[in-house]
Motif scaffolding. Structure first.
Motif, PDB file in Angstrom:
ATOM      1  N   ALA A 356      83.066  43.486  11.123  1.00  0.00           N
ATOM      2  CA  ALA A 356      82.338  43.354  12.386  1.00  0.00           C
ATOM      3  C   ALA A 356      82.769  44.434  13.378  1.00  0.00           C
ATOM      4  O   ALA A 356      81.936  44.975  14.132  1.00  0.00           O
ATOM      5  CB  ALA A 356      82.573  41.964  12.977  1.00  0.00           C
ATOM      6  N   ARG A 357      84.066  44.766  13.366  1.00  0.00           N
ATOM      7  CA  ARG A 357      84.560  45.782  14.305  1.00  0.00           C
ATOM      8  C   ARG A 357      83.982  47.155  13.958  1.00  0.00           C
ATOM      9  O   ARG A 357      83.733  47.981  14.842  1.00  0.00           O
ATOM     10  CB  ARG A 357      86.083  45.812  14.273  1.00  0.00           C
ATOM     11  CG  ARG A 357      86.713  46.532  15.458  1.00  0.00           C
ATOM     12  CD  ARG A 357      88.225  46.459  15.420  1.00  0.00           C
ATOM     13  NE  ARG A 357      88.703  45.094  15.403  1.00  0.00           N
ATOM     14  CZ  ARG A 357      89.363  44.544  14.387  1.00  0.00           C
ATOM     15  NH1 ARG A 357      89.622  45.270  13.309  1.00  0.00           N
ATOM     16  NH2 ARG A 357      89.767  43.309  14.441  1.00  0.00           N
ATOM     17  N   ALA A 358      83.747  47.399  12.673  1.00  0.00           N
ATOM     18  CA  ALA A 358      83.180  48.687  12.273  1.00  0.00           C
ATOM     19  C   ALA A 358      81.761  48.855  12.808  1.00  0.00           C
ATOM     20  O   ALA A 358      81.301  49.984  12.997  1.00  0.00           O
ATOM     21  CB  ALA A 358      83.179  48.802  10.750  1.00  0.00           C
ATOM     22  N   PRO A 397      72.500  43.948  14.293  1.00  0.00           N
ATOM     23  CA  PRO A 397      72.584  45.377  14.625  1.00  0.00           C
ATOM     24  C   PRO A 397      73.906  45.708  15.316  1.00  0.00           C
ATOM     25  O   PRO A 397      74.596  44.823  15.841  1.00  0.00           O
ATOM     26  CB  PRO A 397      71.394  45.590  15.553  1.00  0.00           C
ATOM     27  CG  PRO A 397      71.120  44.254  16.137  1.00  0.00           C
ATOM     28  CD  PRO A 397      71.454  43.248  15.072  1.00  0.00           C
ATOM     29  N   PRO A 398      74.287  46.973  15.329  1.00  0.00           N
ATOM     30  CA  PRO A 398      75.534  47.368  16.015  1.00  0.00           C
ATOM     31  C   PRO A 398      75.501  46.944  17.486  1.00  0.00           C
ATOM     32  O   PRO A 398      74.501  47.090  18.176  1.00  0.00           O
ATOM     33  CB  PRO A 398      75.556  48.884  15.878  1.00  0.00           C
ATOM     34  CG  PRO A 398      74.735  49.161  14.645  1.00  0.00           C
ATOM     35  CD  PRO A 398      73.669  48.116  14.627  1.00  0.00           C
ATOM     36  N   GLY A 399      76.648  46.433  17.947  1.00  0.00           N
ATOM     37  CA  GLY A 399      76.749  45.957  19.322  1.00  0.00           C
ATOM     38  C   GLY A 399      76.253  44.539  19.507  1.00  0.00           C
ATOM     39  O   GLY A 399      76.275  44.025  20.631  1.00  0.00           O
ATOM     40  N   GLY A 400      75.835  43.879  18.435  1.00  0.00           N
ATOM     41  CA  GLY A 400      75.333  42.516  18.543  1.00  0.00           C
ATOM     42  C   GLY A 400      76.439  41.483  18.632  1.00  0.00           C
ATOM     43  O   GLY A 400      77.640  41.801  18.552  1.00  0.00           O
ATOM     44  N   ARG A 419      75.265  31.813  14.254  1.00  0.00           N
ATOM     45  CA  ARG A 419      74.031  32.362  14.805  1.00  0.00           C
ATOM     46  C   ARG A 419      74.230  33.835  15.123  1.00  0.00           C
ATOM     47  O   ARG A 419      75.251  34.213  15.718  1.00  0.00           O
ATOM     48  CB  ARG A 419      73.623  31.608  16.075  1.00  0.00           C
ATOM     49  CG  ARG A 419      72.320  32.101  16.699  1.00  0.00           C
ATOM     50  CD  ARG A 419      71.975  31.319  17.956  1.00  0.00           C
ATOM     51  NE  ARG A 419      70.721  31.777  18.529  1.00  0.00           N
ATOM     52  CZ  ARG A 419      69.521  31.355  18.186  1.00  0.00           C
ATOM     53  NH1 ARG A 419      69.420  30.418  17.250  1.00  0.00           N
ATOM     54  NH2 ARG A 419      68.425  31.823  18.739  1.00  0.00           N
ATOM     55  N   ASP A 420      73.259  34.651  14.715  1.00  0.00           N
ATOM     56  CA  ASP A 420      73.361  36.083  14.981  1.00  0.00           C
ATOM     57  C   ASP A 420      72.235  36.517  15.922  1.00  0.00           C
ATOM     58  O   ASP A 420      71.340  35.725  16.234  1.00  0.00           O
ATOM     59  CB  ASP A 420      73.327  36.892  13.677  1.00  0.00           C
ATOM     60  CG  ASP A 420      72.056  36.658  12.875  1.00  0.00           C
ATOM     61  OD1 ASP A 420      70.950  36.765  13.445  1.00  0.00           O
ATOM     62  OD2 ASP A 420      72.151  36.355  11.673  1.00  0.00           O
ATOM     63  N   THR A 421      72.283  37.759  16.331  1.00  0.00           N
ATOM     64  CA  THR A 421      71.254  38.325  17.216  1.00  0.00           C
ATOM     65  C   THR A 421      70.460  39.396  16.480  1.00  0.00           C
ATOM     66  O   THR A 421      70.032  40.384  17.076  1.00  0.00           O
ATOM     67  CB  THR A 421      71.911  38.927  18.469  1.00  0.00           C
ATOM     68  OG1 THR A 421      72.878  39.905  18.066  1.00  0.00           O
ATOM     69  CG2 THR A 421      72.583  37.846  19.296  1.00  0.00           C
ATOM     70  N   ARG A 476      62.670  38.568  15.727  1.00  0.00           N
ATOM     71  CA  ARG A 476      63.179  39.089  17.008  1.00  0.00           C
ATOM     72  C   ARG A 476      63.951  38.046  17.815  1.00  0.00           C
ATOM     73  O   ARG A 476      64.233  38.264  18.981  1.00  0.00           O
ATOM     74  CB  ARG A 476      62.036  39.649  17.861  1.00  0.00           C
ATOM     75  CG  ARG A 476      61.347  40.852  17.235  1.00  0.00           C
ATOM     76  CD  ARG A 476      60.260  41.397  18.127  1.00  0.00           C
ATOM     77  NE  ARG A 476      59.198  40.411  18.347  1.00  0.00           N
ATOM     78  CZ  ARG A 476      58.196  40.198  17.503  1.00  0.00           C
ATOM     79  NH1 ARG A 476      58.122  40.890  16.375  1.00  0.00           N
ATOM     80  NH2 ARG A 476      57.266  39.306  17.762  1.00  0.00           N
ATOM     81  N   GLU A 477      64.299  36.910  17.204  1.00  0.00           N
ATOM     82  CA  GLU A 477      65.091  35.897  17.908  1.00  0.00           C
ATOM     83  C   GLU A 477      66.390  35.564  17.192  1.00  0.00           C
ATOM     84  O   GLU A 477      67.117  34.679  17.604  1.00  0.00           O
ATOM     85  CB  GLU A 477      64.276  34.614  18.099  1.00  0.00           C
ATOM     86  CG  GLU A 477      63.081  34.780  19.029  1.00  0.00           C
ATOM     87  CD  GLU A 477      62.368  33.472  19.262  1.00  0.00           C
ATOM     88  OE1 GLU A 477      62.917  32.419  18.847  1.00  0.00           O
ATOM     89  OE2 GLU A 477      61.277  33.480  19.862  1.00  0.00           O
ATOM     90  N   GLY A 478      66.675  36.243  16.094  1.00  0.00           N
ATOM     91  CA  GLY A 478      67.907  35.979  15.381  1.00  0.00           C
ATOM     92  C   GLY A 478      67.772  34.865  14.362  1.00  0.00           C
ATOM     93  O   GLY A 478      66.715  34.262  14.186  1.00  0.00           O
ATOM     94  N   THR A 479      68.886  34.590  13.702  1.00  0.00           N
ATOM     95  CA  THR A 479      68.939  33.584  12.638  1.00  0.00           C
ATOM     96  C   THR A 479      70.144  32.689  12.855  1.00  0.00           C
ATOM     97  O   THR A 479      71.216  33.150  13.245  1.00  0.00           O
ATOM     98  CB  THR A 479      69.032  34.265  11.256  1.00  0.00           C
ATOM     99  OG1 THR A 479      67.920  35.142  11.077  1.00  0.00           O
ATOM    100  CG2 THR A 479      69.042  33.239  10.143  1.00  0.00           C
TER     101      THR A 479
END
Length: 512
Positions: A356-358, A397-400, A419-421, A476-479
């Motif tokens: 995740a940090r990468a 995506p990066p920064g999410g 939950r992700d973005t 466009r609302e995430g999962t």
């Protein structure tokens, strides 16, 4: 090159269920039309036989009642004619009725395949004509009697016999016409002896009643044909069900054999693949770390790194296939123990933190610290959480931001929510994502590495624990993936020690 769809593959294996049903219906219709063309009544041959069989049963069952009716009429006729004449008429009626009953019994005893339906139908028509004529001879016996009550008696008898004849011969309409013709003619002949308006009106009503009985027999014939058609359709459905059951049993047997062969193949291939794969991983790691000295060319180190990473990916794929195979075969054994769900989730998050940090992603944790221990397989729970987190990191995506929740369910169980973005999953692709080796359009477009087995394994492991799996996603609302464990697996914490140093017995596992 055109894309091969699931429908094309299914069509290549054989007809679909809809196509098979349509073919069976078409075959029934063609067979029915062919039998109608070869039938003299416009019905199927089986219906022709059944209608004659029902007629024979009716005639055979009505023999004794008709004998009693003939005796009663003959006994009543002695008031106007000599006993010998009445007895002769009764004997003639009984002789014809007995002959018809004997022919009906012989018809019922014959093999249906050896019966000539055309000949049998002609016999029925002639038998009804002769039998009705024998009853109608009662008019000639009382024709010379100049008594109004005698003519009324004859008319009453003819109406009764007409009702009986049309009802018994209803399944053979031509025979009903043939049986009613002599009776109607005999009733109409009474007009020669009747000049009073009342007598003429009664005779007309008697003829009308006979015609009404004929119309009633037509309705009875229609109802009988409808009942036979309904029974034929029911028998056809039962036959199809038996055939479908036989096909299903055969398919199940083949599937079990295929599943056993698959398990043997995987068990063999896993050993055959892992042995050289371990050597590849070991030597590639040695080359990657330059244990025996630096490479002559820098590209060699990159190649060895790629070899090592590809080998790890192949090893992960083999392990996932084996896990899914054991789950589907019901051979995955759970090593259950008491564990803290929040602790397992935190360990998994720590393991995935580097990935995740990468991508400059952040975690947001909402964990209930008061959760008691859970009775479950720690390795399986860890694999469930890792697979969910891996998917969230892969498609965010990066920064999410990735939100992790651990808490109580409304029924007293425990749950894990991730939950992700990310871009989300279209609703029509969710069944594809949940299937084995299924990948959504986003994973294909972005060429994300994966086998498509993560979520099916998660669902299989959760089902083994008696829990629930839910995937919520919109474009466009995430999962969000929610995994729940039942209340029966939640263990109450041990009670506090009392002042005298004695502790009450531990509380049992909370019921669901």
């Amino acid at each position: 090159m055109s894309e091969i769809t699931a429908q094309m593959v299914q069509r290549g294996r054989g007809p679909t269920a809809e196509e098979a049903a349509r073919r069976r219906k078409l075959a029934r219709d063609v067979r029915s039309a062919r039998e109608r063309l070869t039938s003299s009544t416009g019905l199927e041959r089986a219906f022709d036989y059944e209608l004659l069989r029902v007629y024979a049963q009716y005639r055979l069952g009505a023999f004794l009642p008709l004998v009693l009716l003939a005796f009663s009429i003959a006994a009543a006729a002695v008031f106007w004619v000599p006993v010998a004449l009445s007895a002769a008429w009764c004997a003639g009626v009984l002789l014809v009725a007995g002959t018809v009953a004997a022919l009906s019994r012989a018809f019922l005893r014959q093999d249906p395949e050896a019966i000539s339906l055309r000949t049998s139908r002609r016999r029925v028509i002639v038998g009804e004509l002769v039998q009705s004529t024998s009853w109608a001879l009662l008019v000639l016996m009382l024709f010379r009697i100049d008594a109004a009550n005698a003519r009324t008696f004859v008319m009453f008898v003819l109406v009764i016999v007409a009702a009986v004849t049309t009802m018994l011969a209803a399944t053979v309409p031509v025979a009903a016409y043939a049986g009613l013709l002599p009776l109607t003619a005999a009733t109409a002949s009474l007009l020669w002896l009747s000049r009073e308006a009342e007598s003429v009106l009664l005779i007309a009503m008697a003829v009308g009643a006979q015609l009404f009985f004929l119309a009633l027999s037509k309705h009875l014939h229609t109802s009988t044909v409808a009942a036979l058609q309904s029974r034929a359709e029911k028998d056809a459905i039962f036959g199809e069900l038996e055939q479908a059951k036989a096909n299903s049993d055969e398919a199940r047997r083949r599937a079990e054999e295929a599943n056993l062969a698959k398990s043997r193949f995987l068990a063999t291939m896993s050993h055959e693949l892992r042995t050289p794969l371990n050597a590849i991983l070991g030597f590639s790691e040695v080359m990657k770390n330059e244990v025996f000295g630096p490479h002559a060319a820098p590209s060699y180190q990159e190649y060895s790194t790629d070899i090592h990473e590809s080998g790890l990916h192949l090893l992960t794929l083999i392990n996932e296939i084996l896990d899914l195979s054991r789950i589907e075969a019901g051979r995955y054994e759970l090593n259950e123990e008491a564990l803290l769900l929040a602790y397992v989730v935190e360990e998994c998050r720590h393991m995935m933190a580097l990935r995740a940090r990468a991508k400059n992603q952040s975690f947001r944790e909402l964990v209930d610290p008061s959760l008691p221990r859970l009775f479950a397989d720690e390795r399986a729970v860890r694999q469930v959480v890792l697979n969910i987190l891996s998917n969230a990191i892969k498609f965010t995506p990066p920064g999410g931001e990735i939100t992790i929740k651990v808490g109580w369910t409304s029924s007293g169980g425990q749950y894990v929510s991730v939950r992700d973005t990310g871009p989300g999953i279209p609703e029509d692709e969710i069944p594809t994502v949940m299937s084995s080796f299924g990948r959504g359009s986003l994973a294909i477009k972005t060429a994300e590495q994966g086998s498509g087995l993560g979520l099916p394994i998660v669902k299989g492991l959760v089902d083994l624990h008696g829990g629930g799996f839910q995937l919520k996603s919109r474009p466009r609302e995430g999962t969000e993936v929610v995994v729940t464990f039942p209340a029966a697996r939640v263990m109450d914490a041990l009670p506090a020690v009392t002042g005298d140093g004695a502790a009450p017995p531990p509380r049992p596992v909370r019921a669901a």
